[in-house]
Structures are given as C-alpha cells and as structure tokens.
Design a protein around this motif. Structure first.
Motif, short mmCIF file in Angstrom:
data_model
loop_
_atom_site.label_atom_id
_atom_site.label_comp_id
_atom_site.label_asym_id
_atom_site.label_seq_id
_atom_site.Cartn_x
_atom_site.Cartn_y
_atom_site.Cartn_z
N ILE A 43 0.84 -1.20 0.00
CA ILE A 43 0.00 0.00 0.00
C ILE A 43 0.88 1.25 0.00
O ILE A 43 0.69 2.16 -0.81
CB ILE A 43 -0.92 0.00 1.23
CG1 ILE A 43 -1.97 -1.11 1.11
CG2 ILE A 43 -1.60 1.35 1.39
CD1 ILE A 43 -2.73 -1.39 2.38
N LEU B 21 -2.96 0.15 -4.08
CA LEU B 21 -3.45 1.14 -3.11
C LEU B 21 -4.87 0.82 -2.68
O LEU B 21 -5.22 0.90 -1.50
CB LEU B 21 -3.41 2.54 -3.72
CG LEU B 21 -3.85 3.66 -2.78
CD1 LEU B 21 -2.69 4.07 -1.90
CD2 LEU B 21 -4.39 4.85 -3.54
N ILE B 22 -5.71 0.43 -3.64
CA ILE B 22 -7.13 0.27 -3.34
C ILE B 22 -7.45 -1.12 -2.80
O ILE B 22 -8.14 -1.26 -1.79
CB ILE B 22 -7.97 0.57 -4.60
CG1 ILE B 22 -7.86 2.07 -4.91
CG2 ILE B 22 -9.42 0.17 -4.39
CD1 ILE B 22 -8.45 2.47 -6.22
N GLN C 188 -6.01 -3.29 0.95
CA GLN C 188 -6.66 -3.16 2.25
C GLN C 188 -7.55 -4.36 2.54
O GLN C 188 -7.73 -4.74 3.70
CB GLN C 188 -7.52 -1.89 2.28
CG GLN C 188 -6.72 -0.60 2.22
CD GLN C 188 -6.10 -0.25 3.55
OE1 GLN C 188 -6.29 -0.92 4.55
NE2 GLN C 188 -5.32 0.81 3.57
N PHE C 189 -8.13 -4.96 1.49
CA PHE C 189 -9.08 -6.04 1.74
C PHE C 189 -8.37 -7.30 2.21
O PHE C 189 -8.89 -8.02 3.06
CB PHE C 189 -9.91 -6.30 0.49
CG PHE C 189 -10.86 -5.17 0.22
CD1 PHE C 189 -12.09 -5.11 0.86
CD2 PHE C 189 -10.49 -4.12 -0.61
CE1 PHE C 189 -12.94 -4.04 0.65
CE2 PHE C 189 -11.35 -3.05 -0.83
CZ PHE C 189 -12.58 -3.01 -0.19
N LEU D 213 -7.55 -6.81 5.72
CA LEU D 213 -8.75 -7.01 6.54
C LEU D 213 -9.03 -8.51 6.74
O LEU D 213 -9.32 -8.95 7.86
CB LEU D 213 -9.94 -6.32 5.88
CG LEU D 213 -11.29 -6.50 6.58
CD1 LEU D 213 -11.23 -5.95 8.00
CD2 LEU D 213 -12.39 -5.81 5.80
N LEU E 68 -6.65 -9.81 9.22
CA LEU E 68 -6.99 -9.32 10.56
C LEU E 68 -8.16 -10.11 11.14
O LEU E 68 -8.14 -10.49 12.32
CB LEU E 68 -7.35 -7.83 10.46
CG LEU E 68 -7.78 -7.18 11.79
CD1 LEU E 68 -6.60 -7.10 12.74
CD2 LEU E 68 -8.36 -5.79 11.55
N MET E 69 -9.15 -10.38 10.31
CA MET E 69 -10.32 -11.12 10.80
C MET E 69 -9.93 -12.52 11.26
O MET E 69 -10.39 -13.00 12.31
CB MET E 69 -11.38 -11.21 9.70
CG MET E 69 -12.11 -9.91 9.44
SD MET E 69 -13.04 -10.07 7.91
CE MET E 69 -14.42 -9.01 8.26
N ILE F 87 -13.87 -11.57 0.69
CA ILE F 87 -12.93 -10.49 0.96
C ILE F 87 -11.56 -10.82 0.41
O ILE F 87 -10.90 -9.99 -0.22
CB ILE F 87 -12.85 -10.21 2.48
CG1 ILE F 87 -14.22 -9.77 2.99
CG2 ILE F 87 -11.81 -9.14 2.78
CD1 ILE F 87 -14.26 -9.53 4.47
#
Ligand SMILES: [Cu+2]
Lengths: 611, 187
Positions: free
Chosen positions: A228, A266-267, A270-271, A274, A277-278, A304
C-alpha cells in the motif's frame, strides 16, 4: 550497522508489546502468556521497533522530537543494509531480497516434485508436504506481487519520467524495510511446523490450523502494508514528478503499467489486510467471523480475500505486460503499435479486475445466481488482454527484430501467457470450472500466467536493466542458454499438468492413484530441469556483477530516459532536468527525439538515442 | 543547434501539493479498510442491532468527537495565522476531547463484554469495528501530542504542513465514525 539496530529494536518492541498484552490479559483474568495472542498483539510493536531501529528513528522520526535532521553517512555496499532513501538503492534492495525469496520458494517446489515423483508418501509425510506446499505458494505469490514493482518500479520509473527520486523517499525506504519482517514471519512459521492452508489461507481451516498459520497471517498483513505504501508513493511520483514535456501520452508503457498496478495495490490491498486481521481475531480474540455455529460465515473470507487476490493477479501480470511491450518496441526498432489502445487496455483490465473475484468460488456454495454475472465479467477481461497482444504483435510485424536476451524473455511472455490466458477462459466457464476446480489444470493455468508471464517478465527486466543498475553487462551467451533452458523446462513441467489435471489429479495433496504416476514423473523431471537451469542465472548474475564487462550508457540503443544517462546513474540521476520532446518510440521516424538532455547538441542527442 | 533552454531548478509541482496528494491517497486507501468492515457488518447481520448497546454513551462520544473536529480545525487555522498560543490551546482541547472519546469507548467495551461478548456475531463486529477505529484514534492522538510538543517549541511558525496533516487525519477518523456510529448503534 543498521540491520543490527533493527533487530535490537524489533526485539525490544516484541518484549514491550508482549508485556502490554500480557498485562491486559492478566487484568481481564486470562492466562497471561499464550503464544498466539501475545505474538499477534506484539507484532505491530515489534515491526515498529524494527523500522525505528533500522533507521526510521535516526533519519526520519527524531526531528519530530526536535532533534537535528541527519544526512546519510553510509557509502558503498553498506548502503544496501541501511535505511537509504535513494530509489536506486531501494530498487536493488527489493530485487535481491525477492530473488532470495524466489529461490527459497523454488527449492520448496523441488521438494514437492520429489515427493510427487511416485505414489505414496515416500519423501515427506502429508503434513510436511502441506507445509512445504503452502510456503511455496505464499512466497511465490509475494515475489510475483512485489518483486517487479519493488525492483523496477523503484529503480526505473523515476528515471523514465525524468525525476531525481520518488515523491516520498523516506516512505519508500519504509516500504522496503517492511519486507524483511515478512521473510522472518514466514521462516518462523516454518520453524513452528508451518501451516496447511495453501497460500489462500481459507477460513475456517486457517482459524483452526497450528500456530504457524498465525505467522502466515502476520506475514501477509505486513506485506500488504508495504504494497500500500509503495503503491501510494508510485502514484504520487508519476502524477507530480514528471519532467517538463512528459505528458501522459508520452509516458513509456512500462511506467503506465506500474502506475496502474500501483493504483490497484493502493485500493485493493486493504481487503487482504482485513481478511488477515479477521482470521487473527478469530484465532486470538475468540471472535466468530468465520464460525457458522455462532452466526459467522466462512464464505465471507473468500469474498474479501478474492476481492483483493483476483486484482492481485493483475498486480502480478501488468508490470510484465509493461516490460514486454517496452522491450518489443525497442528491440523491433519500431514505434509501439496502438499505444493509446494498450494504455486503455491496461486501464480496462484494472476496472474489470474488481468485478470478477467470485470466479474462484463457483463450487464454494455461494448463491447460484452469482455464477452467470461472474462468468460474463471474467470472460470480458480477455478483450483488453487481447488488445495488449495485438499491440505486441503489431509492433513485431515487419520489425527489425534483435533477438537479445531480454527480447527472448518478452517473446516468452507472449507465448506462455497465451496458453495461460486461454486456459483461463475455460476456467471462467462455470460447467468446466465445476469439473476442474482444485485440479492440476488450475495449477497449470496459474503457473502459465504467473510464472510463464509475470516471472518471465521479471527475468526479462533483470537482463534488460542489469547493465543500468550495476554498470556491468551480463553474459549474453549464458543468458540465452538460461532462456532456452527455462523455456523448455517450464513447458515440459506445466503442459503435462493440464493433462493430469483433466485426468483428475487434485492439487495440494502429497499422494495420488498409481494411474497418474507417468504424468507426474514427467512433470517432476521437467521441474528438476527447470529448477537447475536457474543455476545458470545465479552464476551469470553474480559473476557478471563482480567481473562482467563494463556496460556503456546505452547498450541496447533504446530511447527511454534511463539509457541517456551513465550506467550506473549518478546519485541525482540527471545533470540537468531533461525536457521531453516526443514519445520514446519514434524508431524509424526521421528527426524524432525523445528528450533534450540539456547536454551537447540535439544532433548528438539524436545520434546517441540511435546507437 | 545548442540545447540551451533555461531549465527550472526542480520539478514544478510544489512540495505542499505533493504532500497533500499523498495524504488524500492514504485516506482513499484507508477508506477501503473501513468499507470492507461495513460490508462485513451488513453481510453478516443485515441491519440487526443489539439492543443492549448503550445509546447514551454512543451519542455522547459521537458529539464529543464531532466537536473535537471543530477544535482541530481551529488549531489548523491558528497555525496558518502563526498564532502559537491559539494553536497550543486548540490542540490541547482536541486532545482532551479525543481522550474522552476513547474513555467512553473503553467504558462501553467493559459493559459490552457481558452484554454481547466477542463470541457472538454482533460482539465480533462491534469490537472489531470500534477497535479498528479506536486504533486510528490512538494514532491520531499520538500525532496530535507530537504536534502539541513541537507547537510549544515554535516549530510550526514557518511551516504549518505537519499541523495540517495531523488535523486532516483527525477529520478523516471522525468521518469514519460518522459511518460507523449509525451502523453500530442506530440502523
Ligand atoms: Cu481470479
């Protein structure tokens, strides 16, 4: 040395973070030490400690606290082990680091093929196989995602647009120094026995897997952070740092490909962060995102994960398309055919990449009504991809082709990606996919795309820019030998995989029925040949860097800016900022000149671009 | 012909524009993370809200956070007007309100552990979303603290970009909460 400072900082960070988590755990009445929760919580502090120790504190953060700004004191080879902000140093750091990861992952592949030579579990047991397979996949995906962008996006792009560095040099160093913790996490994971989920880490298996799985999550999360930051830096650089006259229509196609890749990083990244992280929260904080018994939904992970990981396929392949088109124009001595269409196609691929992810989930049990739209959107992508091929073929047509080593790799990308791309059209088709899901047909398909396309592009780039980066020529005889060896080895390995896949050979498994043995033997033989042919490259790379012939400024006679300055370039890249007069593909056009370098006469400049 | 055009000493885009563009791209990227969390929230539970969320605390912390955005704005204006005393005052106020917001969330967490623990779907979403947001609030507070420390020493008298960046980040964190608050408390 900076790396020592980083290790100390990382260790202090881990201890501090662990102490904090253990205090919180004790306060809420849980057992203070539990390796997963403590490590997951302490990881961020440990990585921050590592970054501060390796140089972020010294060169970046300390002035925020009123201490004086410091300038770099490191020179020579030590720069590569320091928090250096020169984009050329960072490009080489990325290249060498990811080559190391590539060869580690390749070694794992050799072990997999050794096991799969015969039926039965005779070399490693099923658990060990799963760990090796998962690590091979993860590392190779990381290499494919980050190596080309990190190495050439950093080294070449600023020079190609006539800039003296990236827009945010310190952020650039930060994005590189996030990579060693990724490698550390994967190594630690292996020491803990690895994980058995493959590189995709599907829940709920990833939630239940051993502690090694946690390090996979942490590694992917950290690599995501690095991508990112790196992507952001590249976008800002290309938008704001272009030299005078470098309009969007004159931008080299490689810069376009890296720019568009950076936007996807960049876009979408993040997924995946995530998703990781989950899983970490499900593992360590007793959460139930993916636990159906408590109202969670395992398919949420796949949605995701693939919302990032399908675009990630284009993050892997677009830079290779850029390299391929770039070299095909320079080595065919012709203007790039349909330049604007090719740029449009790259943008089209980016746009479509966000609406195709569920083609990975046709057999997952998702709503059946989703199948047709995802079939259609996926097959649509073959249109812009076809445009890229047309641009390449139109450029080759009637060109004065010079079969240099990088050009061979560019042609190799076209050949291999054609097979990878067309088999992808089959797999996008729902009835076919239902039959072939999780077979070696899929394995063969994505290796044609990622290894045959993306990694061939990476190696083409290495042969092409090595003289610029090191100031030495690579031995072209050995380079050609390497090309033909891996081209042969690659196709002998992966073509039969389509066949055994159709025969029902499942992926991610250490054993198979005896009737599949002949096909697997052939695949293994091909793989050993492919693997050993990289020894030629390693020898050539190291020997040429140490003892190779001195490279001239422009050994290929190419017109883009990086070839108009010395090899290797001086610290500030350009003596005077260049002024761009036309696109860089004006081969065969009378009086065309890409750039006024501000040195000597324009006539001399035209001669040097024509070498 | 000799190429002797007069050349600009450096690229033409001013540093401040480059910095601002980078910051906005960072917000765009971070928005994706928060959008993903919202998708997970509505994907798993539809519009269901647990009735045991504390409406009074939710409303209170929301009002305080929005008010802190205003004081952050005043801090930025003070920095641009070279008003050091005003900058220090407004930054301090923003920090205090940010800390109250965090304290409110922490209080809510203690209650929530019993009402809907992490082992329930709503608890999972509630703790993850407020937690990820609180992490951003904490980093924002750290930035504001550094700004305050340096503002007192007069380091922004010349260049107020760091203040602008910290304040914009604070606004961004607030805007995220504007989406999270209804998603967790109201809908
Ligand atoms: Cu896909």
């Amino acid at each position: 040395m900076a790396v020592v400072g980083g290790v100390v900082g990382g260790a202090i960070g881990y201890v501090l973070g662990a102490a904090g988590i253990m205090a919180i755990r004790a306060a809420v009445g849980a057992r203070a030490w539990e390796v997963e929760s403590v490590t997951a919580g302490a990881w961020l502090v440990a990585v921050s400690g590592w970054l501060l120790g390796v140089g972020a504190w010294k060169y970046w953060v300390s002035p925020w606290f009123g201490r004086p700004e410091r300038t770099y004191a490191t020179h020579g080879w030590r720069r590569y082990f320091d928090f250096d902000t020169d984009h050329k140093v960072i490009g080489i750091q990325y290249l060498v680091t990811f080559l190391v990861m590539f060869f580690m992952a390749g070694l794992f592949a050799m072990f997999m093929r050794w096991e799969l030579m015969r039926t039965g579990e005779d070399v490693v047991n099923a658990d060990q196989y799963n760990a090796i397979m998962s690590l091979h996949g993860t590392m190779m995906v990381f290499v494919a995602v980050a190596a080309t962008v990190g190495a050439f996006g950093n080294y070449v792009v600023p020079i190609m647009i006539g800039a003296d560095d990236m827009a945010f040099p310190k952020l650039n160093a930060l994005s590189y120094w996030l990579v060693p913790p990724v490698l550390v996490a994967l190594t630690v994971s292996f020491a803990f026995g690895g994980y058995d989920t493959g590189w995709t880490g599907y829940a709920p298996l990833s939630v239940q897997s051993d502690v090694g799985g946690l390090f996979y999550n942490l590694a992917f999360f950290t690599l995501g952070l690095s991508s990112i930051i790196g992507g952001l830096n590249i976008i800002v650089t290309v938008v704001t740092m272009r030299a005078k006259g470098m309009t969007w229509g004159r931008l080299p196609i490689f810069v376009w490909s890296i720019f568009i890749t950076a936007m996807m990083s960049l876009i979408f990244t993040q997924f995946v962060a995530l998703a990781m992280l989950m899983v970490i929260l499900d593992r360590t904080a007793g959460m139930v995102f993916f636990d159906p018994a408590s109202g969670g939904e395992p398919l949420l992970y796949q949605h995701i994960f693939w919302f990032y990981s399908h675009p990630a396929v284009y993050i892997m392949i677009l830079p290779a398309f850029g390299i391929t088109l770039e070299m095909i124009s320079h080595f065919s001595r012709k203007p790039l055919f349909a330049y604007k269409w090719a740029v449009g196609a790259l943008l089209g691929i980016m746009g479509l990449s966000s609406v195709v992810w569920a083609h990975h989930m046709f057999t997952s049990g998702m709503a059946e009504s989703l199948r047709k739209p995802f079939l259609a959107s996926t097959e649509l992508i073959s249109i812009p991809t076809g445009v890229i091929f047309l641009s390449a073929l139109g450029t080759l047509w009637l060109g004065k082709i010079k079969f240099t080593v990088p050009m061979l790799f560019a042609l190799g990308v076209l050949f291999n990606f054609l097979i990878g791309g067309i088999t992808g059209v089959f797999l996008a088709d729902v009835p076919v996919d239902i039959q072939l899901q999780d077979t070696y047909f899929v394995v063969a398909h994505f290796h044609y795309v990622i290894l045959g396309g993306g990694i061939f592009g990476l190696f083409g780039g290495i042969y092409y820019w090595f003289p610029k980066m090191t100031g030495k020529m690579m031995n072209s005889g050995l380079g050609k030998l390497h090309f033909w060896a891996i081209m042969l080895g690659f196709n002998v390995t992966f073509l039969p995989m389509f066949v055994i896949g159709l025969q029902g050979m499942n992926r991610r498994i250490a054993d198979y029925t005896p009737d599949l043995e002949p096909g697997n033997k052939m695949v293994s033989m091909g793989a050993f040949f492919l693997g050993s042919s990289f020894l030629i490259f390693i020898y050539n790379f190291i020997y040429s860097w140490a003892r190779g012939e001195t490279a001239p400024a422009n050994p290929w006679g190419a017109r883009t800016l990086e070839w108009q300055i010395p090899s290797p370039p001086p610290h500030e890249n350009f003596e005077v900022p260049p002024i761009i007069l036309a696109d860089p593909y004006g081969y065969g056009e009378a009086d065309s000149l890409h750039a006024d370098m501000g040195i000597g006469t324009l006539e001399e400049a035209k001669d040097s671009e024509r070498v | 012909m000799v190429a002797s055009t007069v050349l600009p000493a450096e690229h033409e885009t001013p540093r401040i524009t480059i910095n601002r563009f980078g910051l906005w791209l960072f917000f765009l990227s971070e928005s994706m993370l928060f959008a993903g969390l919202l998708v997970a929230r509505f994907g798993l539970l539809g519009t269901e809200v647990n009735e045991e969320v504390s409406q009074s605390i939710g409303l209170l912390v929301t009002v305080i956070l929005l008010a802190s955005s205003y004081s952050a704005l005043r801090a930025e204006q003070a920095a641009k007007a070279r008003d050091r005393a005003g900058l220090v005052r407004w930054l301090t106020l923003t920090l205090v309100m940010g800390a109250i917001f965090l304290a409110g969330v922490a209080y809510e967490w203690v209650e929530a552990f019993d009402a809907f623990p992490t082992s329930t779907t709503f608890g999972t979403l509630f703790f993850t979303m407020t937690g990820v947001h609180a992490f951003h609030v904490i980093t924002g507070l750290v930035f504001l603290l550094i700004l305050l420390f340096n503002a007192k020493a007069g380091r922004y008298d010349e260049d107020s970009w760091p203040v602008e960046a910290g304040v914009k980040y604070w606004h961004f964190v607030d805007v995220v909460w504007v989406f999270f608050y209804p998603a967790l408390y109201l809908i």
